[in-house]
Design an enzyme around this catalytic site. Structure first.
Site, PDB file in Angstrom:
ATOM      1  CE1 TYR A 123     -31.515 -28.066 -10.179  1.00  0.00           C
ATOM      2  CE2 TYR A 123     -31.393 -26.012  -8.997  1.00  0.00           C
ATOM      3  CZ  TYR A 123     -30.831 -27.206  -9.355  1.00  0.00           C
ATOM      4  OH  TYR A 123     -29.576 -27.553  -8.904  1.00  0.00           O
ATOM      5  CD  GLU A 176     -29.333 -22.309 -17.171  1.00  0.00           C
ATOM      6  OE1 GLU A 176     -29.016 -23.372 -17.745  1.00  0.00           O
ATOM      7  OE2 GLU A 176     -29.160 -22.125 -15.961  1.00  0.00           O
TER       8      GLU A 176
END
Lengths: 192, 309
Positions: free
Chosen positions: A118, A125
């Site tokens: 994550y 991102e």
């Protein structure tokens, strides 16, 4: 779809960023569809919608729209994070559908790899959106300017900054959600 | 009567329970609880315990009723489930601050030279439609604030504090978003006829909306007693939530006159929210007024937007 993710992963070494992007686009389009049918049935929409939204935004809104971003190192870390997560996740679902339950090591993987993936995925991102910003501003792509008959405007540059802002409360929310899921899943006695 | 209070997980909230006279009301109990654990009555939610595994919604105790109404025969002891609803704020306070934002922020875009900071330098010419929109918008939110203090009778006195932030964000952000576009120096104004139709229809709906609120007010007594009644008269004869209907149509009037995506987006979101409320209210009224035990039967009506729903 898991296999296309795997072959995509190998492609990164082999053919190059262009083919990789093409097959990853297909893989993630399919992924998203399956997410919608499968994921939304089990998980709350506040957990699946950000995931699907960020995937679609990154693939179409950043990587496909701005080719200049594709050669960046963060693309590799992004695809590796997403691919490993998806391979584990869909293998887990596959086992459950086919055999009724998944092996405990797969359960452990599913609820533990996110601890690393994550942060790496989210950083990739955010990093890629940030890198794309100058290109977004310069190209004026997807922008609508005043005046027009519908008295509206859209500035993709500021929208992208707003998206970056959403990551600030959104990332802890997603991470906390997974931690809670981990506690629930790994503390149960045997199979789910 | 001895009252035992437990949390939803079974933990005893007040050690040793609370001793009250047999004729005590729920309000008396809430006062006693407040003295012991310092949680104001408005944040106390008391329910009758449900059987484990039962899908029924728990019965919430009404503060006006006597505790005897909730004991089934055995009036010596009663166990109640307690939930802390968190810090509460009165509905009047909540509505006041929600509506104050749009009322004050919108004129900022009309009167003050804010568009310079968005890159629009030079002389600014104000279009008539922008002036009428300002009057319409400010009238609408001033009306809402006045209704909050002088017309509405609330079934619940308070709302959770977190709703203040959520609702204010909604109204203030959308208010600014719409104000930016409607007061824009290079707005594309609609035709004169379209503007008149839009504002005219909107004003008609706002007046209807006010009348609907008066009808709803008269269904209840001054202290909010009367609970749920079947609304009758005016548009309520054909639509359950005529107040929401007129509200939606008055925003439609505003948007026809000003024509912005921002305005229509706000209309869409507001319609979605109000439709959910209307469905819940319609369902509640139909369930309550089922025609049995002397209660009237709820008449066949549209929920909110004839002929769609």
């Amino acid at each position: 779809m898991a296999t296309s993710s795997v072959s995509c992963f190998e492609d990164i070494e082999g053919i190059g960023s262009r083919a990789c992007l093409h097959c990853s686009r297909k893989a993630f389009a399919l992924c998203s569809n399956c997410c919608c049918i499968r994921g939304l049935v089990r998980s709350p929409i506040t957990a699946t919608l950000p995931q699907i939204g960020s995937r679609l935004f990154l693939v179409w809104g950043i990587l496909w729209s701005f080719p200049e971003t594709r050669t960046h190192l963060l693309v590799s870390s992004l695809l590796i994070s997403w691919s490993i997560t998806e391979i584990i996740r869909y293998s887990f679902f596959g086992f459950k559908e086919a055999f009724g339950s998944a092996p405990s090591w797969l359960l452990w993987l599913r609820y533990s790899t996110f601890l690393i993936l994550y942060p790496t995925g989210i950083s990739s991102e955010v990093g890629l959106i940030y890198i794309a910003l100058p290109f977004i501003k310069a190209s004026e792509k997807y922008c609508i300017r005043m005046p027009n008959t519908w008295n509206s405007s859209f500035d993709y540059f500021y929208a992208a900054i707003l998206v970056l802002g959403i990551y600030v409360p959104g990332s802890p929310h997603m991470y906390k959600y997974m931690l809670v899921q981990r506690k629930k899943a790994l503390s149960k006695p045997k199979s789910e | 009567m001895k009252l035992t209070l437990v949390s939803r997980s079974g933990r005893e909230i007040v050690k040793g329970g609370i001793q009250l006279s047999d004729s005590a009301t729920v309000a008396d109990l809430q006062e006693a609880i407040y003295k012991r654990i310092k949680k104001h009555p408005s944040r106390q939610r008391l329910t009758l315990p449900v059987q484990p595994g039962s899908k029924e919604r728990p019965v919430v105790l009404n503060y006006k009723k006597s505790l005897n109404d909730y004991t089934s025969g055995n009036s010596e002891t009663l166990t109640l489930v307690f939930k802390d609803l968190g810090p509460q704020v009165s509905y009047r306070t909540l509505f006041f601050f929600e509506y104050l934002g749009p009322l004050l922020l919108y004129p900022v875009f009309y009167y003050l030279p804010v568009y310079q900071y968005f890159g629009y330098k030079g002389e600014r010419v104000i279009q008539p439609v922008q002036t009428y929109a300002l009057y319409y918008w400010c009238f609408h939110y001033a009306k809402r604030i006045l209704e909050t203090f002088f017309v509405h009778r609330f079934s619940h006195a308070t709302s959770p504090l977190s709703n203040v932030f959520r609702n204010c964000a909604y109204y203030w952000c959308f208010g600014s978003y719409i104000a930016y576009y409607v007061n824009h120096p290079i707005i594309y104004p609609v035709s004169d006829l379209q503007m008149k139709i839009g504002f005219g229809f909107g004003i008609l709906c706002q007046v209807s909306n006010f009348y609907c609120h008066i009808i709803l007010r008269n269904l209840r007594g001054p202290a909010g007693e009367g609970g749920y009644q079947i609304p009758r008269g005016f548009l309520f004869n054909i639509v359950t939530c005529a107040n929401y209907t007129t509200e939606i149509y008055q925003w439609l009037g505003f948007n026809i006159a000003t024509q912005t995506i921002a305005g229509y987006l706000f209309l869409a979101v507001a319609t979605f929210i109000m439709t959910n409320w209307a469905l819940a209210k319609h369902r509640r009224l139909k369930k309550l007024f089922d025609g049995k035990e002397g209660r009237p039967r709820y008449p066949r009506r549209w929920v909110i937007l004839p002929p769609f729903l």
